[in-house]
Design a protein around this motif. Structure first.
Motif, PDB file in Angstrom:
ATOM      1  N   ALA A 283       0.732  -1.130  -0.117  1.00 41.58           N
ATOM      2  CA  ALA A 283      -0.124   0.090  -0.066  1.00 41.58           C
ATOM      3  C   ALA A 283       0.878   1.384  -0.106  1.00 41.58           C
ATOM      4  O   ALA A 283       0.657   2.332  -0.486  1.00 41.58           O
ATOM      5  CB  ALA A 283      -0.952   0.034   1.158  1.00 41.58           C
ATOM      6  N   GLU A 284       1.872   1.129   0.635  1.00 36.76           N
ATOM      7  CA  GLU A 284       2.839   2.375   0.639  1.00 36.76           C
ATOM      8  C   GLU A 284       3.361   2.949  -0.675  1.00 36.76           C
ATOM      9  O   GLU A 284       3.619   4.165  -0.953  1.00 36.76           O
ATOM     10  CB  GLU A 284       4.108   2.109   1.522  1.00 36.76           C
ATOM     11  CG  GLU A 284       5.119   0.934   0.783  1.00 36.76           C
ATOM     12  CD  GLU A 284       4.779  -0.353   1.112  1.00 36.76           C
ATOM     13  OE1 GLU A 284       5.612  -1.046   0.495  1.00 36.76           O
ATOM     14  OE2 GLU A 284       3.963  -0.746   1.618  1.00 36.76           O
TER      15      GLU A 284
ATOM     16  N   ALA B  36       0.279   4.845  -2.177  1.00 36.14           N
ATOM     17  CA  ALA B  36      -0.197   5.897  -1.248  1.00 36.14           C
ATOM     18  C   ALA B  36       0.312   7.230  -1.781  1.00 36.14           C
ATOM     19  O   ALA B  36       1.621   7.467  -2.098  1.00 36.14           O
ATOM     20  CB  ALA B  36       0.290   5.801   0.188  1.00 36.14           C
ATOM     21  N   GLY B  37      -0.632   8.093  -1.913  1.00 37.90           N
ATOM     22  CA  GLY B  37      -0.389   9.254  -2.529  1.00 37.90           C
ATOM     23  C   GLY B  37      -0.437   9.587  -3.971  1.00 37.90           C
ATOM     24  O   GLY B  37      -0.105  10.540  -4.590  1.00 37.90           O
TER      25      GLY B  37
ATOM     26  N   ASP C 231      -1.271   9.923  -7.839  1.00 38.10           N
ATOM     27  CA  ASP C 231      -2.294  10.770  -8.507  1.00 38.10           C
ATOM     28  C   ASP C 231      -2.854  10.025  -9.646  1.00 38.10           C
ATOM     29  O   ASP C 231      -3.914  10.308 -10.302  1.00 38.10           O
ATOM     30  CB  ASP C 231      -1.776  12.115  -8.819  1.00 38.10           C
ATOM     31  CG  ASP C 231      -1.112  13.162  -7.471  1.00 38.10           C
ATOM     32  OD1 ASP C 231      -2.484  13.357  -6.890  1.00 38.10           O
ATOM     33  OD2 ASP C 231      -0.220  13.331  -7.589  1.00 38.10           O
TER      34      ASP C 231
ATOM     35  N   ARG D 277      -5.398  -2.270  -4.140  1.00 35.41           N
ATOM     36  CA  ARG D 277      -6.351  -1.180  -3.847  1.00 35.41           C
ATOM     37  C   ARG D 277      -5.933   0.089  -4.054  1.00 35.41           C
ATOM     38  O   ARG D 277      -4.727   0.520  -3.731  1.00 35.41           O
ATOM     39  CB  ARG D 277      -6.544  -1.254  -2.251  1.00 35.41           C
ATOM     40  CG  ARG D 277      -7.531  -0.670  -1.558  1.00 35.41           C
ATOM     41  CD  ARG D 277      -7.558  -0.616  -0.155  1.00 35.41           C
ATOM     42  NE  ARG D 277      -7.855  -1.870   0.415  1.00 35.41           N
ATOM     43  CZ  ARG D 277      -9.082  -2.209   0.477  1.00 35.41           C
ATOM     44  NH1 ARG D 277     -10.050  -1.415   0.342  1.00 35.41           N
ATOM     45  NH2 ARG D 277      -9.388  -3.558   0.879  1.00 35.41           N
TER      46      ARG D 277
ATOM     47  N   PRO E 193      -5.832   4.308  -4.384  1.00 40.76           N
ATOM     48  CA  PRO E 193      -6.089   5.451  -3.597  1.00 40.76           C
ATOM     49  C   PRO E 193      -7.499   6.029  -4.328  1.00 40.76           C
ATOM     50  O   PRO E 193      -7.783   5.987  -5.513  1.00 40.76           O
ATOM     51  CB  PRO E 193      -4.949   6.453  -3.634  1.00 40.76           C
ATOM     52  CG  PRO E 193      -3.675   5.771  -4.169  1.00 40.76           C
ATOM     53  CD  PRO E 193      -4.356   4.302  -4.866  1.00 40.76           C
TER      54      PRO E 193
ATOM     55  N   THR F 295      -8.704   8.881  -4.623  1.00 41.55           N
ATOM     56  CA  THR F 295      -8.553  10.172  -5.516  1.00 41.55           C
ATOM     57  C   THR F 295      -7.680  10.042  -6.783  1.00 41.55           C
ATOM     58  O   THR F 295      -7.696  10.752  -7.603  1.00 41.55           O
ATOM     59  CB  THR F 295      -7.960  11.078  -4.648  1.00 41.55           C
ATOM     60  OG1 THR F 295      -6.821  10.912  -4.246  1.00 41.55           O
ATOM     61  CG2 THR F 295      -9.035  11.621  -3.583  1.00 41.55           C
ATOM     62  N   ALA F 296      -7.113   8.451  -7.001  1.00 37.76           N
ATOM     63  CA  ALA F 296      -6.351   8.486  -8.168  1.00 37.76           C
ATOM     64  C   ALA F 296      -7.187   8.193  -9.285  1.00 37.76           C
ATOM     65  O   ALA F 296      -7.936   7.531  -9.339  1.00 37.76           O
ATOM     66  CB  ALA F 296      -5.257   7.356  -7.783  1.00 37.76           C
TER      67      ALA F 296
END
Length: 414
Positions: free
Chosen positions: A15-16, A19-20, A22, A35, A37, A39-40
């Protein structure tokens, strides 16, 4: 920064990594396995150009991009296209286990001596010919170039001593399978779209020798070997001076298919195989065919021997890149014409009789090849009593070669 993560034959990215992000780009099965993000934005890889355009927009705005790929994305993967478009300094590549490494691992075999060929989006010919010529080959497949097509091509010539190992859905605990089949069995199956890689093995030589340099073996230190390096009958063998120029004009290499028609002892066939080409030797006499097989085995190369008469027997063979015609007798013009119509690159003809040169030239040019040639006359050093040396002349030989213009090589009959 564009993070490129290899997945598919090992654990999915943590997940890291996502993460973040875009923008996340990848094949449908890669995107569905993680899984994302909330907002991605996600882009399912199909045609590469539109995906690269989207990546460029996000990267230009300094937004975080993650690209999911199979195995090691730097090994026949998307890293090349990304580096060409955005430069390597913008890439953070995190490789996984390549499908090739995983497939050999499943078999418990080393693969530092394997030839790896991609048929994904490419002509299958190079992969087929590498499988014919080398004992351990990994083929990265694609639509229209999968196990069935590879098996069908190998079954036509010299497929009996090869096993195909088809690795499907590597890294998927529910659907992964690795199957050993013959080329004919592979040709008769529908393998679907989840094939990861196909291994083509001569299982007698699957372990191979300890190597210093990975990949295909280094080219031989020398060629145009002495006649005594081959078993032959009554000096009926292409002399090494003629063989040297013939090999230069044939240009045999890994991925090529070469015919040696009227092969005799098979000296040209063996030399082409030593230089990496797949070779079919056509010989009309049973003892000649047996002699060719013995010479190929003595030099540790694969030569498919077809016992038959040219030009009739040529119709069942795959189109060659290059052809050497060393025999033909009264049928020489017909043999050269049949070869010239099908050769993708060049035809080389050796003749002892002046009377047959005009017909051979006409056959080459009528097939659209540009023709050139030379009369080879050589004299070898020979000892005389009294510790002196004379020159011993060998029989003169005409060597003709026809070369297909590059623009017309794609139009050769398939």
């Amino acid at each position: 920064m564009i993070t490129v993560v290899g997945t598919g034959t090992g654990a999915p990215p943590g997940a890291e990594v996502l993460a973040g992000a875009d923008l996340v780009v990848g094949g449908r099965r890669h995107l569905e396995a993680v899984r994302l993000p909330v907002t991605a934005e996600r882009v399912v890889l199909g045609p590469l150009a539109p995906a690269l355009d989207v990546i460029e927009r996000y990267a230009g705005e300094e937004r975080r991009v993650v690209v999911l790929a199979s195995g090691d994305p730097g090994f026949f993967g998307i890293v090349r296209a990304l580096a060409e478009r955005f430069g390597p300094d913008l890439l953070d590549v995190r490789p996984g286990v390549s499908s090739v490494a995983a497939a050999f691992a499943r078999l418990g075999l080393p693969w530092d001596d394997a030839v790896v060929v991609s048929a994904h989006g490419r002509d299958l010919r190079a992969a087929v010919n590498a499988c014919r010529a080398r004992p351990k080959v990994a083929v990265l497949t694609g639509p229209g170039a999968g196990p069935a097509e590879l098996g069908a091509a190998l079954a036509r010539t010299s497929g009996g001593d090869r096993a195909l190992v088809v690795a499907v859905a590597l890294g998927d605990p529910e659907h992964e399978r690795v199957e050993r089949v013959t080329p004919a069995e592979a040709a008769a199956r529908d393998w679907g779209a989840a094939v990861s890689v196909v291994l083509c093995l001569d299982e007698r030589r699957a372990l191979g020798a300890v190597r210093t340099v990975a990949g295909p073996p280094e080219p031989p230190a020398g060629w145009a070997l002495d006649e005594d390096a081959f078993a032959h009958r009554d000096s009926m063998i292409t002399k090494f001076e003629v063989r040297a120029l013939a090999l230069a004009r044939l240009g045999p290499r890994l991925g090529d298919l070469v015919w040696d028609v009227g092969a005799g002892s098979g000296s040209v066939a063996v030399e082409c195989a030593r230089l990496g080409a797949a070779v079919v030797a056509v010989e009309k006499t049973p003892d000649g065919a047996a002699r060719i097989r013995a010479n190929a085995e003595a030099h540790g190369v694969d030569v498919a021997v077809v016992h038959g008469t040219a030009p009739e027997t040529l119709s069942g063979l795959d189109d060659p890149d290059a052809v050497f015609v060393g025999g033909g007798g009264r049928e020489l013009a017909a043999v050269v014409a049949a070869c010239a119509r099908r050769a993708r690159r060049t035809v080389v003809v050796a003749l002892a009789a002046l009377d047959r040169v005009p017909d051979a030239r006409r056959a080459l040019t009528a097939a659209g090849l540009s023709c050139d040639g030379v009369l080879l006359q050589s004299s070898r050093l020979a000892p005389l009593p009294g510790d002196v040396t004379r020159l011993a002349a060998t029989n003169p030989v005409f060597l003709l070669w026809g070369v297909r213009p590059p623009a017309s090589s794609e139009g050769v009959a398939q």
